[in-house]
Structures are given as structure tokens and as C-alpha cells.
Design an enzyme around this catalytic site. Structure first.
Site, PDB file in Angstrom:
ATOM      1  N   HIS A  97       0.891  -1.164   0.000  1.00 56.17           N
ATOM      2  CA  HIS A  97       0.000   0.000   0.000  1.00 56.17           C
ATOM      3  C   HIS A  97       0.925   1.208   0.000  1.00 56.17           C
ATOM      4  O   HIS A  97       2.015   1.168   0.592  1.00 56.17           O
ATOM      5  CB  HIS A  97      -0.844   0.114   1.266  1.00 56.17           C
ATOM      6  CG  HIS A  97      -1.728  -1.050   1.566  1.00 56.17           C
ATOM      7  ND1 HIS A  97      -1.321  -2.119   2.288  1.00 56.17           N
ATOM      8  CD2 HIS A  97      -3.039  -1.271   1.267  1.00 56.17           C
ATOM      9  CE1 HIS A  97      -2.324  -2.972   2.420  1.00 56.17           C
ATOM     10  NE2 HIS A  97      -3.377  -2.493   1.815  1.00 56.17           N
ATOM     11  N   ASP A 116       2.397   2.054   3.358  1.00 50.74           N
ATOM     12  CA  ASP A 116       3.264   1.054   4.001  1.00 50.74           C
ATOM     13  C   ASP A 116       4.711   1.466   3.774  1.00 50.74           C
ATOM     14  O   ASP A 116       5.580   1.226   4.612  1.00 50.74           O
ATOM     15  CB  ASP A 116       3.143  -0.332   3.343  1.00 50.74           C
ATOM     16  CG  ASP A 116       1.756  -0.920   3.417  1.00 50.74           C
ATOM     17  OD1 ASP A 116       0.999  -0.532   4.303  1.00 50.74           O
ATOM     18  OD2 ASP A 116       1.457  -1.781   2.556  1.00 50.74           O
ATOM     19  N   GLU A 154     -10.390  -7.115  -4.802  1.00 52.14           N
ATOM     20  CA  GLU A 154     -10.204  -8.180  -3.809  1.00 52.14           C
ATOM     21  C   GLU A 154     -11.464  -8.296  -2.956  1.00 52.14           C
ATOM     22  O   GLU A 154     -11.730  -7.446  -2.099  1.00 52.14           O
ATOM     23  CB  GLU A 154      -8.993  -7.834  -2.947  1.00 52.14           C
ATOM     24  CG  GLU A 154      -8.657  -8.896  -1.924  1.00 52.14           C
ATOM     25  CD  GLU A 154      -7.410  -8.531  -1.127  1.00 52.14           C
ATOM     26  OE1 GLU A 154      -6.446  -7.984  -1.700  1.00 52.14           O
ATOM     27  OE2 GLU A 154      -7.409  -8.787   0.087  1.00 52.14           O
ATOM     28  N   GLU A 170      -8.628 -13.973  -1.848  1.00 51.70           N
ATOM     29  CA  GLU A 170      -7.889 -14.227  -0.604  1.00 51.70           C
ATOM     30  C   GLU A 170      -8.530 -15.368   0.184  1.00 51.70           C
ATOM     31  O   GLU A 170      -9.753 -15.400   0.374  1.00 51.70           O
ATOM     32  CB  GLU A 170      -7.845 -12.954   0.246  1.00 51.70           C
ATOM     33  CG  GLU A 170      -7.138 -13.157   1.578  1.00 51.70           C
ATOM     34  CD  GLU A 170      -6.716 -11.844   2.233  1.00 51.70           C
ATOM     35  OE1 GLU A 170      -6.334 -10.905   1.494  1.00 51.70           O
ATOM     36  OE2 GLU A 170      -6.777 -11.769   3.460  1.00 51.70           O
ATOM     37  N   HIS A 199     -10.648 -14.422   3.239  1.00 51.72           N
ATOM     38  CA  HIS A 199     -11.854 -13.694   2.869  1.00 51.72           C
ATOM     39  C   HIS A 199     -12.911 -14.673   2.349  1.00 51.72           C
ATOM     40  O   HIS A 199     -14.103 -14.497   2.592  1.00 51.72           O
ATOM     41  CB  HIS A 199     -11.555 -12.645   1.798  1.00 51.72           C
ATOM     42  CG  HIS A 199     -10.605 -11.582   2.258  1.00 51.72           C
ATOM     43  ND1 HIS A 199     -10.226 -10.530   1.472  1.00 51.72           N
ATOM     44  CD2 HIS A 199      -9.950 -11.408   3.433  1.00 51.72           C
ATOM     45  CE1 HIS A 199      -9.394  -9.750   2.135  1.00 51.72           C
ATOM     46  NE2 HIS A 199      -9.196 -10.267   3.323  1.00 51.72           N
ATOM     47  N   ASP A 237      -4.286 -13.845  -2.661  1.00 53.73           N
ATOM     48  CA  ASP A 237      -3.672 -13.460  -1.390  1.00 53.73           C
ATOM     49  C   ASP A 237      -3.681 -14.703  -0.518  1.00 53.73           C
ATOM     50  O   ASP A 237      -4.740 -15.191  -0.120  1.00 53.73           O
ATOM     51  CB  ASP A 237      -4.460 -12.323  -0.718  1.00 53.73           C
ATOM     52  CG  ASP A 237      -3.941 -10.946  -1.125  1.00 53.73           C
ATOM     53  OD1 ASP A 237      -3.095 -10.875  -2.048  1.00 53.73           O
ATOM     54  OD2 ASP A 237      -4.375  -9.945  -0.525  1.00 53.73           O
ATOM     55  N   ASP A 248     -10.614 -12.387  10.462  1.00 57.70           N
ATOM     56  CA  ASP A 248      -9.561 -12.430   9.449  1.00 57.70           C
ATOM     57  C   ASP A 248      -8.219 -12.600  10.157  1.00 57.70           C
ATOM     58  O   ASP A 248      -7.491 -11.638  10.351  1.00 57.70           O
ATOM     59  CB  ASP A 248      -9.619 -11.094   8.671  1.00 57.70           C
ATOM     60  CG  ASP A 248      -8.937 -11.146   7.329  1.00 57.70           C
ATOM     61  OD1 ASP A 248      -8.598 -12.243   6.874  1.00 57.70           O
ATOM     62  OD2 ASP A 248      -8.754 -10.075   6.723  1.00 57.70           O
ATOM     63  N   ASP A 274      -5.540 -14.060   9.199  1.00 56.36           N
ATOM     64  CA  ASP A 274      -4.389 -13.901   8.303  1.00 56.36           C
ATOM     65  C   ASP A 274      -3.178 -14.727   8.715  1.00 56.36           C
ATOM     66  O   ASP A 274      -2.048 -14.219   8.753  1.00 56.36           O
ATOM     67  CB  ASP A 274      -3.979 -12.419   8.223  1.00 56.36           C
ATOM     68  CG  ASP A 274      -4.914 -11.585   7.371  1.00 56.36           C
ATOM     69  OD1 ASP A 274      -5.716 -12.159   6.611  1.00 56.36           O
ATOM     70  OD2 ASP A 274      -4.838 -10.340   7.454  1.00 56.36           O
ATOM     71  N   ASP A 294      -0.383 -12.413   2.062  1.00 61.22           N
ATOM     72  CA  ASP A 294      -1.104 -11.442   2.888  1.00 61.22           C
ATOM     73  C   ASP A 294      -1.353 -12.127   4.237  1.00 61.22           C
ATOM     74  O   ASP A 294      -2.485 -12.468   4.580  1.00 61.22           O
ATOM     75  CB  ASP A 294      -2.410 -11.042   2.197  1.00 61.22           C
ATOM     76  CG  ASP A 294      -3.036  -9.812   2.825  1.00 61.22           C
ATOM     77  OD1 ASP A 294      -2.520  -9.361   3.860  1.00 61.22           O
ATOM     78  OD2 ASP A 294      -4.039  -9.316   2.288  1.00 61.22           O
TER      79      ASP A 294
HETATM   80  C1  XLS Z   1      -7.422  -6.918   4.161  1.00 63.04           C
HETATM   81  C2  XLS Z   1      -6.930  -7.078   2.797  1.00 63.04           C
HETATM   82  C3  XLS Z   1      -5.765  -6.175   2.426  1.00 63.04           C
HETATM   83  C4  XLS Z   1      -5.598  -6.142   0.934  1.00 63.04           C
HETATM   84  C5  XLS Z   1      -4.810  -4.995   0.430  1.00 63.04           C
HETATM   85  O1  XLS Z   1      -8.145  -7.743   4.690  1.00 63.04           O
HETATM   86  O2  XLS Z   1      -6.608  -8.411   2.609  1.00 63.04           O
HETATM   87  O3  XLS Z   1      -4.619  -6.588   3.076  1.00 63.04           O
HETATM   88  O4  XLS Z   1      -5.009  -7.311   0.472  1.00 63.04           O
HETATM   89  O5  XLS Z   1      -5.413  -3.791   0.714  1.00 63.04           O
HETATM   90 NI    NI Z   2      -5.543  -9.200   1.003  1.00 66.96          NI
HETATM   91 NI    NI Z   3      -7.370  -9.853   4.266  1.00 69.47          NI
END
Ligand code: XLS
Ligand code: NI
Ligand code: NI
Length: 446
Positions: free
Chosen positions: A111, A114, A242, A278, A281, A306, A317, A319, A349
Site C-alpha cells: 500500500h 506502508d 479483492e 484471498e 476472505h 492473497d 480475518d 491472516d 497477505d
Molecule cells: C485486508 C486485505 C488487504 C488487501 C490490500 O483484509 O486483505 O490486506 O489485500 O489492501
Molecule cells: Ni488481502
Molecule cells: Ni485480508
């Protein structure tokens, strides 16, 4: 082609004692080695490197220090120590390129903010992005690392609390426009291959204060304007949306792949936009990852992924890094049968846990995720090439291969015809779906 990534260190070595991670094969005892990811190994006509286009996600890996709603960050990353934003950004980028090149990975994703902290004004932010963009360009040239995709963070700043492109206040929407313009400029300047829109706060908490139709119209207008700007300025890559069903908004407009595909088609954006799918998600939307991949593939929009995973017991989430070979094998079956990802790759991600505080934990996490994908690719390829999988699945549909079934597929039968055939044939013989046999077949190759 094998080793085109050159390890690049800045003035400080941030991961001392860790060298280039190499493929050592399944029998190695070295935890800092790849057991399955052999980047130049050819599988199904492509090297592993080309199949995956693995990318490090800047936000989690370089910026995420482990804060959660119950406590602050736990990870004292030395590259975040400097207080001057430009110095901090350069240190962070030194660490990033050391990390990415020690893993030997070909890509990264970011991003805008970042890379460097947002300034107090748009002009200051733009100046900072230029500075770090120049620094990135030099690092990329020295290492051979490329930008898989860029994106703009349109969800952290308080001005976006009611959304960015879907904010009911035009004054907030234009800020998002300015930010996306800068992020696109940066992505284009760095030769980014794709650009992602994740609709962070594009959604709503209560319908009582929300004109949903109007917000969706605005989102489409915004995406269209961003696409036109990028194309006019020479961007030939893909735009990805996404999907995510919730978190942070209660209802997010990009709920899942099917919803996004419908939206893109409704607004005529389906020629320029594909999907970035993702794992976590998908599961938040109560789908499986492979389901979402298949929906995207059916529409010819399977662009990128992702990689991460959720938690079977927690509904948010989380991750986490991928670690389930069986599940990723099911995903790789879909990806291989779809002919691969369109322009994208596999972006991690994913974040290490809050109590994973050693510098080498970032390596273990990525190595593990990479090897899960490599192993899954090998298994999926074997299933497709050496087992009866495809044939068994095809046989379930054999009644459509000829005769009246085929005529139906060609659109030659009316509802009256179907009724007539049913009367003639009588009750169909029972045919098992053989799910357990299919599951066992997968397990044989994992
Ligand atoms: C958040 C998203 C984010 C996107 C990029 O849940 O996964 O990380 O991949 O903005
Ligand atoms: Ni993502
Ligand atoms: Ni995410």
C-alpha cells in the site's frame, strides 16, 4: 533464469546469521531451507517460480508489529526505530529487500503508506512517495525483485471512516481520488504488473443512514476514472478487485467473487478488472477458497491470490500463514485447470502471531507457506496427470456427451421435450457421487 534474484543488503544487516534460503529437498533437517520449492523445477510446463510469482506483503511483514485490540505491538523491528519518516522508510526498505532477496522471491506488494508514513498534506505525501519511489527503483534494479501490485490504503485514515469511493461526503471521495492517483503513478513508475482495489471501508454499518444504490454508482464511477487515468498514463497491467464480505465494515460491497463479478458486469468494468482472491476472505464469506477460485475462473477473471488462512474456530480475518497441504492442493487443482493465474501471483497477505517475536520467525512463516504451495502444486499436477481424477469427474456428466443430453447442452431441447423424454425414460437409476472416493484419491497424492 534460475537465480535472477540478488541478495541486497543496506548499510545494516537486519537478519544476520540468515543467508540465502535454498532448496535442499524433502529430507533436509535444516528449518531454513525449502523442501519442496525448487524455483527452476518445471511442473506442468512452467517453472515453480513462474507458477507462483511469490510476493512478500509489505504491510504485514515489514510494518505489522503485532498490536491487537488488547495490547500494543510486541515486535521491536529495528528498521522502525528512526523517527524521521524518510529515514525510517529507507531503513524499512533496506530490511524489506534483504528479506525478500534472502528468500529468493521475485515480487513484493505494497500500500502507498506502508512504504512511507503519510504526510500532513497531499503535497507532502506526494514528495515522500517520490523519494521512497526512487529508493525502491534502485533496490529493484540491483536485486531483480519486481512489483506484483501496488494499492492505496483507503481505510486507515479517519477521513475514510464512512468509506472512500462510497463516502457520502464528496470531500472525502476526492481525497481518495488524489491518493489513488499518486499510488497509480508510483505503481506505474516502478513497473508494477497489477494494481489492486480492496474495498477497505466500502460498505456500510447501517442501512438506515445509507443510500446503497448511490454508493455503488459512486464506486463504479471511481473505479472507471482510476482505470482511465492509469491507461492514459501507460499502465498495461491488470486491475484486481479483492472481495471480502465484512471486517472492517459490517456489510462490504465486494462481498465475494460472485458479487464482484456481478458488479463489474453491471457497470461495464469486466473487461479491465479481474479478481484477487484471498483465502481468509473466502472463508469469512462462508465459502471455501477453492469455491471462490472456481467462481473467478468460470468468469475468466482469476487474476491473483492473497495467500493466508483463517482459524477453524475463530470467525475473523486471522491472516495466518498457509499450512494445510490438502486444502491448498484442492486450490491448485482449480488454478491448474484454469490455466494459471492471469497476470497475478501468490502474495503472502499473512502475518506471524503476536508472540512470534524473533526475526527468523518471518522466515519460517514464509518458507512454510511457500513449501505448502509447492507441495500442493506437485500433488495437484500428479492428480491431474497420473490419476483417473479428470476422467472420473467427466464420467459423471457422460449423459450429456451424446444423444439427447448433448442436444440439451446445445440448446436444442424445449421444456416440452424434457418432459417427453422423462416420461419415456421413467425414474433414473441411482448414481453415487462417490465423494469419499474422490477425497481418498486426493489424499493419495498429498
Ligand atoms: C485486508 C486485505 C488487504 C488487501 C490490500 O483484509 O486483505 O490486506 O489485500 O489492501
Ligand atoms: Ni488481502
Ligand atoms: Ni485480508
Amino acid at each position: 533464469m534460475a537465480n535472477t534474484i540478488h541478495t541486497t543488503l543496506g548499510e545494516t544487516e537486519y537478519f544476520p546469521g540468515i543467508g540465502r534460503i535454498r532448496y535442499e529437498g524433502p529430507d533436509t533437517d535444516n528449518p531454513l531451507a525449502y523442501r519442496f520449492y525448487d524455483e527452476s523445477r518445471v511442473v506442468a510446463g512452467k517453472t515453480m517460480r513462474e507458477h507462483f510469482k511469490f510476493a512478500v506483503a509489505y504491510w504485514h511483514t515489514l510494518c505489522g508489529t503485532g498490536g491487537d485490540p488488547f495490547g500494543p505491538g510486541t515486535k521491536a523491528f529495528p528498521w522502525l526505530r528512526a523517527t524521521d519518516p524518510v529515514q525510517q522508510a529507507k531503513d524499512k526498505m533496506d530490511a524489506a529487500f534483504e528479506f525478500i532477496t534472502k528468500l529468493g522471491l521475485p515480487y513484493y506488494c505494497f500500500h502507498d503508506f506502508d512504504l512511507i508514513a503519510e504526510g500532513d498534506t497531499l503535497a507532502e505525501s506526494e514528495r515522500r512517495l517520490h523519494t521512497i519511489g526512487d529508493y525502491a527503483r534502485a533496490k529493484m534494479a540491483a536485486s531483480g525483485v519486481r512489483l506484483l501490485w501496488g494499492t492505496a490504503n483507503l481505510f486507515s485514515h479517519p477521513r475514510y471512516m464512512n468509506g472512500a469511493a462510497t463516502n457520502p461526503d464528496f470531500a472525502a471521495l476526492v481525497q481518495a481520488g488524489a491518493q489513488v492517483k499518486m499510488a497509480l503513478d508510483l505503481t506505474i513508475a516502478l513497473g508494477g504488473e497489477n494494481y489492486v482495489f480492496w474495498g477497505g471501508r466500502e460498505g456500510y454499518q447501517s442501512l438506515l443512514n445509507t443510500d446503497m444504490k448511490r454508493e455503488l454508482d459512486h464506486m463504479a464511477r471511481f473505479l472507471d476514472a482510476a482505470k482511465d487515468y492509469a491507461r492514459k498514463n501507460g499502465f498495461t497491467g491488470n486491475f484486481f478487485i479483492e472481495p471480502k464480505p465484512m471486517d472492517p465494515s459490517k456489510h462490504q460491497y465486494d462481498f465475494d467473487c460472485a458479487t464482484v463479478i456481478g458488479f463489474l458486469r453491471e457497470y461495464g468494468l469486466d473487461k479491465d478488472f479481474k479478481l484477487n482472491v484471498e483465502v481468509n476472505h473466502a472463508t469469512l464469506a462462508l465459502h471455501s477458497f477453492q469455491h471462490e477460485l472456481q467462481v473467478a475462473a468460470n468468469a475468466g477473471m482469476l487474476g491473483s491470490i492473497d495467500a493466508n488462512r483463517g482459524d477453524y474456530q475463530n470467525g475473523w480475518d486471522t491472516d495466518q500463514f498457509p499450512n494445510n497441504v490438502y486444502e491448498i492442493t484442492e486450490a491448485m487443482l482449480v488454478i491448474l485447470e484454469a490455466g494459471g493465474l492471469q497476470g497475478g501471483g501468490v502474495n503472502f497477505d499473512a502475518k506471524t502471531r503476536r508472540n512470534s517475536t524473533d526475526p527468523d520467525d518471518l522466515f519460517h512463516a514464509h518458507i512454510g507457506g511457500i513449501d505448502v504451495f509447492a507441495r500442493a502444486l506437485l500433488a495437484a499436477d500428479a492428480i491431474l496427470e497420473k490419476s483417473a481424477y479428470r476422467q472420473l469427474r467427466r464420467e459423471r456428466y457422460a449423459s450429456f456427451d451424446s444423444g439427447e443430453g448433448q442436444a440439451f447442452e446445445k440448446g436444442q431441447l424445449s421444456l416440452e421435450n424434457l418432459a417427453e423424454i422423462a416420461r419415456r425414460n421413467g425414474e433414473p437409476a441411482q448414481r453415487s457421487g462417490k465423494q469419499e472416493m474422490f477425497e481418498n484419491l486426493l489424499n493419495r497424492f498429498v
